[in-house]
Design a protein around this motif. Structure first.
Motif, PDB file in Angstrom:
ATOM      1  N   ASP A  47       0.861  -1.198   0.000  1.00  6.71           N
ATOM      2  CA  ASP A  47       0.000   0.000   0.000  1.00  6.71           C
ATOM      3  C   ASP A  47       0.892   1.241   0.000  1.00  6.71           C
ATOM      4  OD1 ASP A  47      -2.013   1.818   0.170  1.00  6.71           O
ATOM      5  OD2 ASP A  47      -2.927   0.996   2.005  1.00  6.71           O
ATOM      6  N   LEU A  48       1.439   1.575  -1.167  1.00  9.38           N
ATOM      7  CA  LEU A  48       2.378   2.686  -1.265  1.00  9.38           C
ATOM      8  C   LEU A  48       1.736   4.049  -1.010  1.00  9.38           C
ATOM      9  CD1 LEU A  48       4.595   1.563  -4.284  1.00  9.38           C
ATOM     10  CD2 LEU A  48       4.851   1.074  -1.846  1.00  9.38           C
ATOM     11  N   PRO A  49       0.534   4.321  -1.530  1.00 10.38           N
ATOM     12  CA  PRO A  49      -0.076   5.634  -1.241  1.00 10.38           C
ATOM     13  C   PRO A  49      -0.259   5.879   0.256  1.00 10.38           C
ATOM     14  CG  PRO A  49      -1.194   4.585  -3.085  1.00 10.38           C
ATOM     15  CD  PRO A  49      -0.271   3.566  -2.507  1.00 10.38           C
ATOM     16  N   ALA A  50      -0.704   4.846   0.991  1.00 10.86           N
ATOM     17  CA  ALA A  50      -0.884   5.011   2.433  1.00 10.86           C
ATOM     18  C   ALA A  50       0.458   5.229   3.126  1.00 10.86           C
ATOM     19  CB  ALA A  50      -1.584   3.787   3.012  1.00 10.86           C
ATOM     20  N   ALA A  51       1.497   4.537   2.653  1.00  6.65           N
ATOM     21  CA  ALA A  51       2.837   4.701   3.230  1.00  6.65           C
ATOM     22  C   ALA A  51       3.317   6.133   3.034  1.00  6.65           C
ATOM     23  CB  ALA A  51       3.808   3.718   2.592  1.00  6.65           C
ATOM     24  N   MET A  52       3.077   6.699   1.850  1.00 11.75           N
ATOM     25  CA  MET A  52       3.506   8.073   1.604  1.00 11.75           C
ATOM     26  C   MET A  52       2.747   9.067   2.479  1.00 11.75           C
ATOM     27  SD  MET A  52       4.368   8.283  -2.484  1.00 11.75           S
ATOM     28  CE  MET A  52       3.018   7.307  -3.138  1.00 11.75           C
ATOM     29  N   GLU A  53       1.465   8.795   2.717  1.00 13.80           N
ATOM     30  CA  GLU A  53       0.690   9.681   3.588  1.00 13.80           C
ATOM     31  C   GLU A  53       1.228   9.664   5.013  1.00 13.80           C
ATOM     32  OE1 GLU A  53      -1.620  11.861   2.843  1.00 13.80           O
ATOM     33  OE2 GLU A  53      -1.338  11.347   0.728  1.00 13.80           O
ATOM     34  N   ALA A  69      15.080  13.351  10.211  1.00 16.38           N
ATOM     35  CA  ALA A  69      13.850  12.592   9.983  1.00 16.38           C
ATOM     36  C   ALA A  69      13.072  13.168   8.801  1.00 16.38           C
ATOM     37  CB  ALA A  69      12.990  12.598  11.247  1.00 16.38           C
ATOM     38  N   PHE A  70      13.035  14.488   8.720  1.00 17.77           N
ATOM     39  CA  PHE A  70      12.339  15.133   7.605  1.00 17.77           C
ATOM     40  C   PHE A  70      12.977  14.755   6.265  1.00 17.77           C
ATOM     41  CE2 PHE A  70      12.183  18.765   4.680  1.00 17.77           C
ATOM     42  CZ  PHE A  70      10.813  18.847   4.474  1.00 17.77           C
ATOM     43  N   VAL A  71      14.294  14.871   6.203  1.00 22.96           N
ATOM     44  CA  VAL A  71      15.003  14.528   4.959  1.00 22.96           C
ATOM     45  C   VAL A  71      14.761  13.074   4.591  1.00 22.96           C
ATOM     46  CG1 VAL A  71      17.275  14.276   3.906  1.00 22.96           C
ATOM     47  CG2 VAL A  71      16.772  16.289   5.289  1.00 22.96           C
ATOM     48  N   ARG A  72      14.856  12.214   5.591  1.00 27.30           N
ATOM     49  CA  ARG A  72      14.658  10.784   5.330  1.00 27.30           C
ATOM     50  C   ARG A  72      13.263  10.496   4.803  1.00 27.30           C
ATOM     51  NH1 ARG A  72      14.670   6.324  10.195  1.00 27.30           N
ATOM     52  NH2 ARG A  72      13.950   4.521   8.953  1.00 27.30           N
ATOM     53  N   SER A  73      12.251  11.140   5.401  1.00 28.44           N
ATOM     54  CA  SER A  73      10.865  10.890   4.987  1.00 28.44           C
ATOM     55  C   SER A  73      10.608  11.402   3.573  1.00 28.44           C
ATOM     56  CB  SER A  73       9.893  11.544   5.962  1.00 28.44           C
ATOM     57  OG  SER A  73      10.005  12.968   5.922  1.00 28.44           O
ATOM     58  N   LYS A  79      11.480   8.592  -3.683  1.00 28.37           N
ATOM     59  CA  LYS A  79      11.852   7.312  -4.301  1.00 28.37           C
ATOM     60  C   LYS A  79      10.625   6.466  -4.620  1.00 28.37           C
ATOM     61  CE  LYS A  79      16.354   7.287  -2.013  1.00 28.37           C
ATOM     62  NZ  LYS A  79      17.177   6.706  -0.914  1.00 28.37           N
ATOM     63  N   LEU A  80       9.620   6.528  -3.764  1.00 31.43           N
ATOM     64  CA  LEU A  80       8.386   5.782  -4.045  1.00 31.43           C
ATOM     65  C   LEU A  80       7.686   6.338  -5.282  1.00 31.43           C
ATOM     66  CD1 LEU A  80       6.982   5.320  -0.419  1.00 31.43           C
ATOM     67  CD2 LEU A  80       7.992   3.573  -1.903  1.00 31.43           C
ATOM     68  N   LYS A  85       6.922   5.768 -11.423  1.00 31.81           N
ATOM     69  CA  LYS A  85       7.028   6.573 -12.649  1.00 31.81           C
ATOM     70  C   LYS A  85       6.287   7.902 -12.542  1.00 31.81           C
ATOM     71  CE  LYS A  85       9.401   3.359 -14.685  1.00 31.81           C
ATOM     72  NZ  LYS A  85      10.854   3.526 -14.924  1.00 31.81           N
ATOM     73  N   GLU A  86       6.113   8.411 -11.325  1.00 35.04           N
ATOM     74  CA  GLU A  86       5.479   9.721 -11.114  1.00 35.04           C
ATOM     75  C   GLU A  86       6.601  10.742 -10.920  1.00 35.04           C
ATOM     76  OE1 GLU A  86       3.177   8.816  -7.688  1.00 35.04           O
ATOM     77  OE2 GLU A  86       1.618   7.725  -8.804  1.00 35.04           O
ATOM     78  N   MET A  87       7.139  11.203 -12.033  1.00 32.36           N
ATOM     79  CA  MET A  87       8.360  11.999 -12.005  1.00 32.36           C
ATOM     80  C   MET A  87       8.156  13.380 -11.381  1.00 32.36           C
ATOM     81  SD  MET A  87      10.434   9.869 -13.119  1.00 32.36           S
ATOM     82  CE  MET A  87      10.548   8.375 -14.095  1.00 32.36           C
ATOM     83  N   ASP A  88       7.045  14.020 -11.698  1.00 32.57           N
ATOM     84  CA  ASP A  88       6.808  15.368 -11.164  1.00 32.57           C
ATOM     85  C   ASP A  88       6.671  15.330  -9.644  1.00 32.57           C
ATOM     86  OD1 ASP A  88       6.921  16.453 -13.685  1.00 32.57           O
ATOM     87  OD2 ASP A  88       4.748  16.296 -14.018  1.00 32.57           O
ATOM     88  N   GLU A  89       5.930  14.327  -9.137  1.00 25.80           N
ATOM     89  CA  GLU A  89       5.774  14.207  -7.683  1.00 25.80           C
ATOM     90  C   GLU A  89       7.111  13.871  -7.020  1.00 25.80           C
ATOM     91  OE1 GLU A  89       3.947  12.905  -9.949  1.00 25.80           O
ATOM     92  OE2 GLU A  89       1.854  13.484  -9.604  1.00 25.80           O
ATOM     93  N   ALA A  90       7.928  13.056  -7.678  1.00 27.97           N
ATOM     94  CA  ALA A  90       9.242  12.717  -7.128  1.00 27.97           C
ATOM     95  C   ALA A  90      10.121  13.959  -7.034  1.00 27.97           C
ATOM     96  CB  ALA A  90       9.902  11.652  -8.003  1.00 27.97           C
ATOM     97  N   LEU A  91      10.100  14.775  -8.088  1.00 31.93           N
ATOM     98  CA  LEU A  91      10.878  16.013  -8.071  1.00 31.93           C
ATOM     99  C   LEU A  91      10.396  16.956  -6.967  1.00 31.93           C
ATOM    100  CD1 LEU A  91      11.303  16.834 -11.873  1.00 31.93           C
ATOM    101  CD2 LEU A  91      13.117  16.277 -10.241  1.00 31.93           C
ATOM    102  N   ALA A  92       9.083  17.023  -6.783  1.00 29.07           N
ATOM    103  CA  ALA A  92       8.536  17.925  -5.770  1.00 29.07           C
ATOM    104  C   ALA A  92       9.006  17.517  -4.371  1.00 29.07           C
ATOM    105  CB  ALA A  92       7.009  17.918  -5.844  1.00 29.07           C
TER     106      ALA A  92
END
Length: 340
Positions: A47-53, A69-73, A79-80, A85-92
């Protein structure tokens, strides 16, 4: 020293502040660890979306607070998104780290990787070519130099070995047989190791290029010696007898009658040997010689980019193709008088 009530009060206040700060930090770290454990459990369940939340619950650090902790999160979120393949969200997510820590190397490298991934494949490949080619071409020049030096040395050495091998002077024939037996019977890599790493123990120290030329020259002289010997002995013995009848010496017979007739027969096997030589030069990379293969290996280990290896393969193919056509032309010219 006398502690006044004022000084004593200041000390107590400082200790109390330190205790509160430490306790707060430990509590925050415990909370963050719980969040990371929860996120890891969710990632394990897929459940990757829940993990990101959950990871987003780690707040940005306030002034004076550590932000590990902030940097790690945020980097985990980036990376998730990248894996999805969500490149814009990864960059953000990565740029959220850079907004607070502009010199964070992990985030900077991640942003560069994502931006590279977003480019069309052909653009990335062309950029890689422009980046790798100067280094690879420098290594290719060294490879070509080794090939040309060996192509100059080994035919001369091979001819001398072949003539010594068929000589009626037994000690010379035995010596040439020993040279052929030694250099054809041991790996070229072992010979290079012995010349470069072994000879210094005997007081002989050579530069990498010198050791490479000597190793390749001796090895290919031994192989060509057998090829040339076979070609010479394939010429009908009547040719030698006729030359003797005309009053020619042994040297004149070889130089004017026998050896010229071997050219046509020698070209195919010698051409094959020299094509193999182009590839065997890659072995000299093991003795600190920076030629084409070593340059490609260094580029690949630095950037983990397979384009460096592809370009090296293309350069090797260009070399082998050129020399293949060259030896075909030489073979054609050498056999011009034999064609009917």
């Amino acid at each position: 020293m006398t502690f006044t009530p004022y000084i004593l009060g200041r000390v107590v206040t400082a200790l109390l502040f330190l205790w509160i700060t430490t306790a707060t930090a430990l509590a925050s770290e415990a909370d963050y660890d719980a969040l990371f454990r929860e996120a890891n459990d969710l990632m394990g369940a897929g459940d990757l979306p829940a993990a990101m939340e959950v990871l987003k619950k780690v707040p940005a650090p306030k002034s004076g607070e550590e932000g590990d902790a902030f940097v790690r999160s945020r980097m985990q979120i980036a990376k998730l998104h990248f894996a999805a393949k969500e490149m814009d969200e990864a960059l953000a997510a990565a740029r959220e780290v850079l907004s607070l820590y502009p010199d964070n190397s992990e985030a900077k490298n991640f942003v560069a990787s994502v931006e590279r991934e977003k480019k069309p494949g052909y653009v990335t490949f062309l950029q890689d070519c422009l980046k790798f080619l100067p280094v690879l071409l420098k290594g290719a020049v060294m490879t070509l130099l080794l090939v040309l030096c060996t192509m100059f040395i080994s035919p001369i050495g091979g001819l001398l070995i072949a003539l010594g091998r068929i000589s009626t002077f037994r000690p010379l024939s035995a010596l040439c047989w020993f040279v052929i037996w030694l250099f054809r019977g041991t790996p070229l890599l072992l010979q290079l190791f012995f010349i470069y790493y072994g000879l210094p123990s005997l007081g002989i120290t050579l530069k990498p290029i010198t050791a490479a030329v000597i190793g390749l020259g001796l090895n290919y002289s031994a192989y060509l010696g057998e090829i040339i010997r076979g070609a010479i002995q394939s010429i009908d013995h009547g040719q030698t007898e006729a030359a003797k009848a005309l009053g020619m010496t042994y040297g004149q017979t070889m130089r004017r009658v026998v050896i010229p007739q071997t050219y046509k027969r020698l070209m195919p096997p010698i051409g094959n040997e020299f094509i193999a030589l182009i590839k065997d030069t890659a072995l000299v990379s093991t003795i600190a010689m920076v030629e084409l293969m070593r340059a490609a290996d260094q580029m690949f280990n630095t950037y983990f980019n397979v384009t460096a290896l592809i370009l090296a393969a293309v350069i090797y193919l260009i070399f082998t193709t050129f020399f293949t056509f060259l030896f075909e032309k030489i073979e054609h010219r050498a056999g011009i008088y034999e064609r009917r």
